[in-house]
Design a protein around this motif. Structure first.
Motif, PDB file in Angstrom:
ATOM      1  N   HIS A   1       0.719  -1.217   0.050  1.00 31.35           N
ATOM      2  CA  HIS A   1      -0.124   0.059  -0.135  1.00 31.35           C
ATOM      3  C   HIS A   1       0.823   1.222   0.040  1.00 31.35           C
ATOM      4  O   HIS A   1       0.309   2.525  -0.060  1.00 31.35           O
ATOM      5  N   GLY A   2       2.248   1.224   0.016  1.00 32.29           N
ATOM      6  CA  GLY A   2       2.871   2.297  -0.026  1.00 32.29           C
ATOM      7  C   GLY A   2       3.291   2.760  -1.315  1.00 32.29           C
ATOM      8  O   GLY A   2       2.796   2.184  -2.693  1.00 32.29           O
ATOM      9  N   VAL A   3       4.252   3.988  -1.585  1.00 30.57           N
ATOM     10  CA  VAL A   3       4.751   4.295  -2.839  1.00 30.57           C
ATOM     11  C   VAL A   3       6.129   4.228  -2.702  1.00 30.57           C
ATOM     12  O   VAL A   3       6.750   4.190  -1.644  1.00 30.57           O
ATOM     13  N   ALA A   4       6.907   4.107  -3.967  1.00 32.07           N
ATOM     14  CA  ALA A   4       8.148   3.947  -3.877  1.00 32.07           C
ATOM     15  C   ALA A   4       9.122   5.166  -3.876  1.00 32.07           C
ATOM     16  O   ALA A   4       8.731   6.394  -4.318  1.00 32.07           O
ATOM     17  N   LEU A   5      10.251   4.908  -3.295  1.00 36.11           N
ATOM     18  CA  LEU A   5      11.347   6.173  -3.055  1.00 36.11           C
ATOM     19  C   LEU A   5      12.240   5.802  -4.191  1.00 36.11           C
ATOM     20  O   LEU A   5      12.782   4.810  -4.328  1.00 36.11           O
ATOM     21  N   PHE A   6      12.211   6.723  -5.219  1.00 37.96           N
ATOM     22  CA  PHE A   6      13.255   6.577  -6.270  1.00 37.96           C
ATOM     23  C   PHE A   6      14.704   7.035  -6.146  1.00 37.96           C
ATOM     24  O   PHE A   6      15.469   6.609  -6.578  1.00 37.96           O
ATOM     25  N   ASP A   7      14.456   8.434  -5.370  1.00 37.13           N
ATOM     26  CA  ASP A   7      16.230   8.791  -5.104  1.00 37.13           C
ATOM     27  C   ASP A   7      15.909   9.634  -4.127  1.00 37.13           C
ATOM     28  O   ASP A   7      14.877  10.181  -3.542  1.00 37.13           O
ATOM     29  N   ASP A   8      17.294  10.136  -3.472  1.00 30.91           N
ATOM     30  CA  ASP A   8      17.275  11.093  -2.268  1.00 30.91           C
ATOM     31  C   ASP A   8      18.692  11.925  -2.396  1.00 30.91           C
ATOM     32  O   ASP A   8      19.641  11.237  -3.143  1.00 30.91           O
ATOM     33  N   GLY A   9      18.987  12.748  -1.648  1.00 29.53           N
ATOM     34  CA  GLY A   9      20.142  13.472  -1.381  1.00 29.53           C
ATOM     35  C   GLY A   9      20.054  14.687  -0.592  1.00 29.53           C
ATOM     36  O   GLY A   9      18.927  14.987  -0.241  1.00 29.53           O
ATOM     37  N   ILE A  10      21.135  15.277  -0.337  1.00 26.84           N
ATOM     38  CA  ILE A  10      21.316  16.365   0.237  1.00 26.84           C
ATOM     39  C   ILE A  10      22.079  17.465  -0.665  1.00 26.84           C
ATOM     40  O   ILE A  10      23.332  17.381  -1.247  1.00 26.84           O
ATOM     41  N   ASP A  11      21.588  18.640  -0.998  1.00 27.56           N
ATOM     42  CA  ASP A  11      21.990  19.741  -1.797  1.00 27.56           C
ATOM     43  C   ASP A  11      22.274  20.897  -0.777  1.00 27.56           C
ATOM     44  O   ASP A  11      21.260  21.635  -0.541  1.00 27.56           O
ATOM     45  N   GLY A  12      23.504  21.191  -0.197  1.00 22.92           N
ATOM     46  CA  GLY A  12      23.720  22.078   0.655  1.00 22.92           C
ATOM     47  C   GLY A  12      22.771  22.197   1.931  1.00 22.92           C
ATOM     48  O   GLY A  12      23.016  20.836   2.752  1.00 22.92           O
ATOM     49  N   ASP A  13      22.051  22.863   2.207  1.00 24.65           N
ATOM     50  CA  ASP A  13      21.252  22.770   3.678  1.00 24.65           C
ATOM     51  C   ASP A  13      19.820  22.247   3.179  1.00 24.65           C
ATOM     52  O   ASP A  13      18.823  22.374   3.758  1.00 24.65           O
ATOM     53  N   VAL A  14      19.456  21.636   2.009  1.00 22.45           N
ATOM     54  CA  VAL A  14      18.331  21.026   1.536  1.00 22.45           C
ATOM     55  C   VAL A  14      18.097  19.549   1.241  1.00 22.45           C
ATOM     56  O   VAL A  14      19.314  18.970   0.545  1.00 22.45           O
ATOM     57  N   ALA A  15      17.469  18.924   2.063  1.00 21.16           N
ATOM     58  CA  ALA A  15      17.306  17.408   1.796  1.00 21.16           C
ATOM     59  C   ALA A  15      16.292  17.414   0.858  1.00 21.16           C
ATOM     60  O   ALA A  15      14.951  18.027   0.997  1.00 21.16           O
ATOM     61  N   TRP A  16      16.505  16.334  -0.270  1.00 16.31           N
ATOM     62  CA  TRP A  16      15.429  16.357  -1.279  1.00 16.31           C
ATOM     63  C   TRP A  16      15.014  14.699  -1.501  1.00 16.31           C
ATOM     64  O   TRP A  16      15.969  13.899  -1.145  1.00 16.31           O
ATOM     65  N   LEU A  17      13.979  14.309  -1.700  1.00 15.25           N
ATOM     66  CA  LEU A  17      13.234  12.989  -1.923  1.00 15.25           C
ATOM     67  C   LEU A  17      12.673  12.976  -3.123  1.00 15.25           C
ATOM     68  O   LEU A  17      11.574  13.831  -3.454  1.00 15.25           O
ATOM     69  N   ILE A  18      12.744  11.914  -4.048  1.00 12.49           N
ATOM     70  CA  ILE A  18      11.944  11.734  -5.142  1.00 12.49           C
ATOM     71  C   ILE A  18      11.120  10.689  -4.850  1.00 12.49           C
ATOM     72  O   ILE A  18      11.570   9.445  -5.171  1.00 12.49           O
ATOM     73  N   TRP A  19       9.514  10.727  -5.060  1.00 14.06           N
ATOM     74  CA  TRP A  19       8.699   9.789  -4.788  1.00 14.06           C
ATOM     75  C   TRP A  19       7.653   9.257  -6.124  1.00 14.06           C
ATOM     76  O   TRP A  19       7.695  10.271  -7.049  1.00 14.06           O
ATOM     77  N   GLU A  20       7.415   8.134  -6.095  1.00 17.00           N
ATOM     78  CA  GLU A  20       6.393   7.564  -6.933  1.00 17.00           C
ATOM     79  C   GLU A  20       5.203   8.594  -6.861  1.00 17.00           C
ATOM     80  O   GLU A  20       4.923   8.986  -5.764  1.00 17.00           O
ATOM     81  N   LEU A  21       4.613   8.875  -8.109  1.00 11.35           N
ATOM     82  CA  LEU A  21       3.342   9.491  -7.969  1.00 11.35           C
ATOM     83  C   LEU A  21       2.436   8.609  -8.531  1.00 11.35           C
ATOM     84  O   LEU A  21       2.152   8.384  -9.709  1.00 11.35           O
ATOM     85  N   PRO A  22       1.346   7.980  -7.372  1.00 10.47           N
ATOM     86  CA  PRO A  22       0.706   6.996  -7.916  1.00 10.47           C
ATOM     87  C   PRO A  22      -0.867   7.626  -8.923  1.00 10.47           C
ATOM     88  O   PRO A  22      -1.180   8.975  -8.492  1.00 10.47           O
ATOM     89  N   GLU A  23      -1.073   6.776  -9.674  1.00  7.95           N
ATOM     90  CA  GLU A  23      -2.474   7.355 -10.654  1.00  7.95           C
ATOM     91  C   GLU A  23      -3.497   7.288  -9.589  1.00  7.95           C
ATOM     92  O   GLU A  23      -3.772   6.376  -8.423  1.00  7.95           O
ATOM     93  N   GLY A  24      -4.541   8.011  -9.578  1.00  8.09           N
ATOM     94  CA  GLY A  24      -5.955   8.119  -9.054  1.00  8.09           C
ATOM     95  C   GLY A  24      -6.346   9.539  -8.353  1.00  8.09           C
ATOM     96  O   GLY A  24      -5.567  10.410  -8.580  1.00  8.09           O
ATOM     97  N   GLU A  25      -7.222   9.395  -7.397  1.00 10.02           N
ATOM     98  CA  GLU A  25      -7.485  10.731  -6.794  1.00 10.02           C
ATOM     99  C   GLU A  25      -7.206  10.343  -5.272  1.00 10.02           C
ATOM    100  O   GLU A  25      -7.482   9.383  -4.797  1.00 10.02           O
ATOM    101  N   THR A  26      -7.027  11.465  -4.534  1.00 12.86           N
ATOM    102  CA  THR A  26      -6.845  11.387  -3.014  1.00 12.86           C
ATOM    103  C   THR A  26      -8.345  11.242  -2.281  1.00 12.86           C
ATOM    104  O   THR A  26      -9.343  11.423  -3.117  1.00 12.86           O
ATOM    105  N   LEU A  27      -8.294  10.698  -1.202  1.00 11.84           N
ATOM    106  CA  LEU A  27      -9.464  10.208  -0.599  1.00 11.84           C
ATOM    107  C   LEU A  27     -10.240  11.727  -0.490  1.00 11.84           C
ATOM    108  O   LEU A  27     -11.490  11.802  -0.470  1.00 11.84           O
TER     109      LEU A  27
END
Length: 207
Positions: free
Chosen positions: A57-83
């Protein structure tokens, strides 16, 4: 290479963007959080723990990293609509639908808790209902990963800047202990939020 399509959510200094992967031609979610080095490492560590623990029931984490003082994460964007969008568009869910969604969310949270991860930010905007693969089948329930997650084994390093305690939109879904700022957070906080989400799905009302 990524191209930002739109800002999906901003909570204090953190942001969530819908982006297009120009080489692969697919849409993803980019989460950015300007934080200290220690907090950045914690956010990335927790996100990886989430990706391992979330299950079907989760979504995938594709990539991550730290750029200076910013942490970034790239997640899967599942199709569908939110509750939240589903209830806004068509009103409360039927009884059987509420049971299906609540059961799926309970299973997802149980999987997380068994791996020592607390979700902390369960809300209708982070729950995606994907179209069923067959006529008459129930929708697949996906629990978005672009959230605050907290490891039970690291309960008190610091409070993330995008913690529900710092996000007004999340107050109505958060357990009292999250709002009080206590460092002792247990899986019961997620159970509290699940009850509120189920009530919302059944009635269309926010408590």
């Amino acid at each position: 290479d990524l191209r930002v399509e739109r800002v999906l959510r901003e909570a204090g200094p953190t942001s969530l963007h819908v982006v297009e992967h120009l080489l692969q031609g697919r849409r993803l979610l980019l989460q950015r959080a300007p934080v200290s080095d220690l907090a950045a490492q914690r956010i990335i560590s927790n996100a990886k723990a989430w990706a391992r623990a979330a299950g079907e029931h989760g979504v995938a984490l594709f990539d991550d990293g730290i750029d200076g003082d910013v942490a970034w994460l790239i997640w899967e964007l599942p199709e569908g609509e939110t509750l939240a969008d589903r209830v806004s568009r068509a009103g409360p869910l039927g009884n059987d639908e509420v049971v299906h969604v609540s059961t799926a969310l309970g299973d997802a949270l149980a999987t997380l808790h068994a791996q020592g991860v607390i979700h902390r930010d369960l809300r209708p905007e982070g729950i995606v209902l994907q179209p069923a693969s067959a006529d008459g089948a129930a929708p697949r329930v996906r629990l978005a990963g672009h959230v605050v997650v907290d490891r039970l084994v690291h309960p008190s390093i610091d409070t993330p800047l995008d913690s529900p305690a710092n996000t007004a939109d999340a107050w109505s879904w958060s357990a009292p202990e999250l709002l009080s700022g206590t460092q002792h957070i247990t899986p019961s906080a997620d159970v509290w939020s699940l009850g509120l989400v189920a009530f919302y799905a059944l009635t269309g009302k926010r408590t």
